[in-house]
Design an enzyme around this catalytic site. Structure first.
Site, PDB file in Angstrom:
ATOM      1  N   GLU A  37       0.872  -1.174   0.000  1.00  0.00           N
ATOM      2  CA  GLU A  37       0.000   0.000   0.000  1.00  0.00           C
ATOM      3  C   GLU A  37       0.905   1.219   0.000  1.00  0.00           C
ATOM      4  OE1 GLU A  37      -2.659  -1.631   3.365  1.00  0.00           O
ATOM      5  OE2 GLU A  37      -3.267   0.470   3.103  1.00  0.00           O
ATOM      6  N   ARG A 263       4.837 -12.863   9.832  1.00  0.00           N
ATOM      7  CA  ARG A 263       5.593 -11.664   9.474  1.00  0.00           C
ATOM      8  C   ARG A 263       6.898 -11.606  10.246  1.00  0.00           C
ATOM      9  NH1 ARG A 263       3.502  -6.441   9.677  1.00  0.00           N
ATOM     10  NH2 ARG A 263       1.632  -7.220   8.697  1.00  0.00           N
ATOM     11  N   LYS A 273       3.975   0.708   9.997  1.00  0.00           N
ATOM     12  CA  LYS A 273       4.153   1.916   9.183  1.00  0.00           C
ATOM     13  C   LYS A 273       3.551   3.128   9.879  1.00  0.00           C
ATOM     14  CE  LYS A 273       2.781   0.061   5.135  1.00  0.00           C
ATOM     15  NZ  LYS A 273       2.369   0.019   3.727  1.00  0.00           N
TER      16      LYS A 273
HETATM   17  P1  ATP Z   1      -0.351  -1.598   6.883  1.00  0.00           P
HETATM   18  O1  ATP Z   1      -0.405  -1.651   8.357  1.00  0.00           O
HETATM   19  O2  ATP Z   1      -0.247  -0.230   6.316  1.00  0.00           O
HETATM   20  O3  ATP Z   1      -1.306  -2.511   6.162  1.00  0.00           O
HETATM   21  P2  ATP Z   1       1.657  -3.446   6.022  1.00  0.00           P
HETATM   22  O4  ATP Z   1       2.966  -3.528   6.721  1.00  0.00           O
HETATM   23  O5  ATP Z   1       0.745  -4.596   5.993  1.00  0.00           O
HETATM   24  O6  ATP Z   1       1.057  -2.184   6.630  1.00  0.00           O
HETATM   25  P3  ATP Z   1       1.544  -3.367   3.134  1.00  0.00           P
HETATM   26  O7  ATP Z   1       1.977  -2.269   2.256  1.00  0.00           O
HETATM   27  O8  ATP Z   1       0.129  -3.771   3.094  1.00  0.00           O
HETATM   28  O9  ATP Z   1       1.949  -2.927   4.577  1.00  0.00           O
HETATM   29  O10 ATP Z   1       2.484  -4.617   2.943  1.00  0.00           O
HETATM   30  C1  ATP Z   1       2.821  -5.160   1.684  1.00  0.00           C
HETATM   31  C2  ATP Z   1       3.132  -6.607   1.830  1.00  0.00           C
HETATM   32  O11 ATP Z   1       4.215  -6.803   2.732  1.00  0.00           O
HETATM   33  C3  ATP Z   1       1.956  -7.384   2.380  1.00  0.00           C
HETATM   34  O12 ATP Z   1       1.801  -8.558   1.605  1.00  0.00           O
HETATM   35  C4  ATP Z   1       2.351  -7.698   3.788  1.00  0.00           C
HETATM   36  O13 ATP Z   1       1.797  -8.915   4.179  1.00  0.00           O
HETATM   37  C5  ATP Z   1       3.879  -7.754   3.713  1.00  0.00           C
HETATM   38  N1  ATP Z   1       4.468  -7.389   5.004  1.00  0.00           N
HETATM   39  C6  ATP Z   1       4.241  -6.266   5.714  1.00  0.00           C
HETATM   40  N2  ATP Z   1       4.923  -6.301   6.874  1.00  0.00           N
HETATM   41  C7  ATP Z   1       5.613  -7.465   6.905  1.00  0.00           C
HETATM   42  C8  ATP Z   1       6.499  -8.087   7.849  1.00  0.00           C
HETATM   43  N3  ATP Z   1       6.824  -7.507   9.004  1.00  0.00           N
HETATM   44  N4  ATP Z   1       7.015  -9.303   7.537  1.00  0.00           N
HETATM   45  C9  ATP Z   1       6.693  -9.891   6.365  1.00  0.00           C
HETATM   46  N5  ATP Z   1       5.872  -9.365   5.445  1.00  0.00           N
HETATM   47  C10 ATP Z   1       5.327  -8.167   5.695  1.00  0.00           C
HETATM   48 MG    MG Z   2      -1.340  -4.258   4.728  1.00  0.00          MG
END
Ligand code: ATP
Ligand code: MG
Length: 567
Positions: A37, A263, A273
């Site tokens: 995102e 994660r 974020k």
């Molecule tokens: P938000 O809280 O804004 O949703 P997010 O960290 O999930 O934050 P995204 O931009 O949706 O952010 O993440 C993109 C991809 O990265 C998603 O598929 C998410 O599952 C993966 N991702 C995010 N954080 C982690 C993490 N700590 N470890 C592994 N994968 C992650």
């Molecule tokens: Mg997300």
């Protein structure tokens, strides 16, 4: 790079069927995507997902798309879009011509919603967000149905079209899926699929005033792109039935399969974020690319290599069990990579002047190899000349007036080796007449020890680094430490505000460091080992040819390991 197998590979191999033994090719094609995102900068957690998605595609001769999940215009920005592309490329991955946006599909997603309405699987609801929440029920109590649930199809189609046309205020209506208000899975209790948001979108401008919800847009975007394996983090496990429901109700053939993994969590830092944005906006760090941030842009500026991060992601593996990785593990991967690639140079961080009383006026040079495993330049690391003269700087810490037993460096009357040069002996200590502070050492050298060994076999216990005062360059060096001083700063058990655990010593600026002259033309981003001090890189933002600025990337040893073991 070591290779670790994971459960996702098992699933994919089963789905792809047999490999052609001759060509090694799979008859079925697989496709993944990385779906950020654009509401913040990428962090090291995202790197795990990027390495996994692009890595699997490579392994199984498939493709991996970069897709911006840009369904919430309020939090999104082109600055984030650009930074994400830069970071994915920097990590070493290539989406080729497969850069997509959920917003590319807004029209198709709208048409899918119309289809759901026609099939009596969606309805326009006039309940306020507050009322929807109240009627949703709890884990133990079923929810209550919206009074609008039985609205006739024609009326729904008309209202939905008018939502799109901008006839209604934000929040006046939502489009909801018609599933089951009594489902034990709360995600299936008639979730919203469209909401009104009269907000300018960074790509579609003012073309739309209704925006699809993430759960709805995500699976259908996967389907539109022909994604076979939609890999996401564990918190989406409970959303999978909803993901599948949309695909089933819309009769999508060859639907993508959602697979969840744990994660990445790292101690002494944060991955949210929202919280990282707060640190930036609150001025607790100097921006998203502050070298203390766990963002990829911060790690890059700090001096991390993409190779080290990829190696780390490979070594931590992929599982379904939540865990927290030691920050030291990331640093171990980094040190291993930097050790191989970094030239060794001399830099005095906190200078103390040394005058060699018996050294003649003039100078000489020593040939010093850039890398210990390449003394004869077989690897092409090369060597440089180190100028030596009567006045030098050494590290203030390398001298003690009243040394304890275990201190083997310089002290009154003691002899040490100057790296690549001579043995010197401390004869006299010069002090500031007012403060009493040691400001200079008067020493003598032994000309017979040129190159660092005594012909009479005499030994010294310490070797210290130095620079020639006349030849050295001044530089600013920024020493970084952990951003937080608690292993889990966001844990509520540690108190209500994670910002209370910011490490006040996370940045120390040394402004009068002295580096050897070979670094005069060091280019931004280049990396060095300062002997005995750690790995450093030229700051890509603040360093100029007239004022060099270095960031300490990592120390030579893990000084935190003991601390975390004691906690
Ligand atoms: P938000 O809280 O804004 O949703 P997010 O960290 O999930 O934050 P995204 O931009 O949706 O952010 O993440 C993109 C991809 O990265 C998603 O598929 C998410 O599952 C993966 N991702 C995010 N954080 C982690 C993490 N700590 N470890 C592994 N994968 C992650
Ligand atoms: Mg997300």
């Amino acid at each position: 790079m070591s290779e670790s197998r994971n459960f996702i590979q098992d699933i994919i191999e089963e789905d792809l069927g047999d490999e052609d033994l001759k060509s090694g090719a799979y008859t079925k094609k697989m496709a993944t995507r990385f779906p950020p995102e654009p509401n913040g900068y990428l962090h090291i957690g995202h790197a795990k997902s990027i390495c996994l998605n692009f890595g699997l595609a490579k392994k199984y001769q498939g493709t991996c798309n970069l897709r911006f999940d840009d369904t919430n215009p309020i939090k999104e920005d082109v600055e984030y879009v650009e930074s994400i592309k830069e970071d994915v490329r920097w990590l070493g991955f290539d989406w080729e011509d497969r850069l997509f946006h959920a917003s590319d599909y807004f029209e198709r997603l709208y048409q899918y919603a119309v289809e759901l309405i026609k099939n009596e699987k969606a309805f326009v609801c006039s309940l306020s967000a507050e009322d929807v929440r109240k009627q949703r029920g709890t884990l133990t109590e079923p929810g209550r149905e919206s009074p609008d649930r039985r609205r006739p199809v024609q009326e729904n189609l008309d209202l939905f079209q008018r939502m799109r046309a901008g006839e209604f205020a934000d929040g006046a209506y939502t489009l909801r899926a018609k599933i089951d208000m009594a489902s034990p899975n709360i995600n299936l209790r008639d979730p919203a699929i469209y909401r009104i948001r009269k907000f300018h979108h960074q790509r579609t401008g003012d073309q739309w005033c209704i925006y699809p919800m993430y759960d709805y847009a995500h699976g259908l975007s996967d389907a539109i792109e022909g994604i076979t394996h939609s890999i996401c983090t564990l918190e989406f496990e409970d959303h999978r039935p909803l993901y599948d429901w949309f695909l089933r109700e819309l009769k999508i053939s060859n639907p993508p399969k959602q697979i969840e993994f744990a994660r990445l969590n790292l101690n002494y830092t944060l991955m949210s974020k929202r919280k990282l944005l707060e640190l930036v906006e609150g001025g607790h760090v100097q921006g998203w690319n502050d070298p203390r941030m766990p963002t990829l842009s911060g790690l890059r500026r700090r001096g991390f290599t993409p190779e080290a991060i990829r190696d780390f992601c490979e070594r931590i593996g992929v599982t379904k069990k939540d865990s927290c990785i030691e920050y030291g593990m990331l640093e171990t991967c980094l040190r291993e990579d930097l050790d191989k690639r970094c030239p060794r140079v001399l830099c005095v961080l906190r200078p103390l002047k040394v005058v060699i009383e018996n050294y003649p006026e003039g100078q000489e040079e020593f040939d010093a190899p850039y890398h210990p495993s390449d003394p004869s330049n077989a690897l092409g690391m090369g060597s440089r000349k180190l100028p030596f003269s009567r006045e030098l700087y050494i590290e203030r810490d390398d001298f003690m007036e009243n040394p304890p037993k275990q201190f083997f460096r310089l002290a009154p009357g003691r002899e040490v080796r100057l790296r690549y040069a001579y043995f010197i002996q401390c004869r006299e200590v010069v002090r500031d007449s007012k403060t009493g502070e040691v400001i200079e050492l008067r020493c003598t050298y032994d000309p017979a020890t040129r190159g660092g060994n005594a012909p009479d076999g005499r030994k010294v216990k310490g070797t210290i680094h130095w620079v020639s005062a006349r030849h050295s360059l001044s530089a600013e060096v920024r020493l970084y430490d952990r951003l937080f001083n608690r292993p889990d700063p966001a844990d509520e058990k540690e108190g209500p505000d994670y910002k209370a655990h910011l490490n006040p010593q996370s940045l120390e600026i040394l402004s009068s460091c002295q580096i050897e002259p070979s670094l005069a033309r060091a280019v931004p981003g280049s990396r060095y080992q300062f002997e005995r001090q750690g790995y450093f890189c030229v700051d890509s933002q603040d360093s100029t040819p007239t004022k060099l600025v270095f960031n300490r990337t990592v120390t030579l040893r893990d000084s935190w390991a003991k601390i975390s073991a004691a906690l």
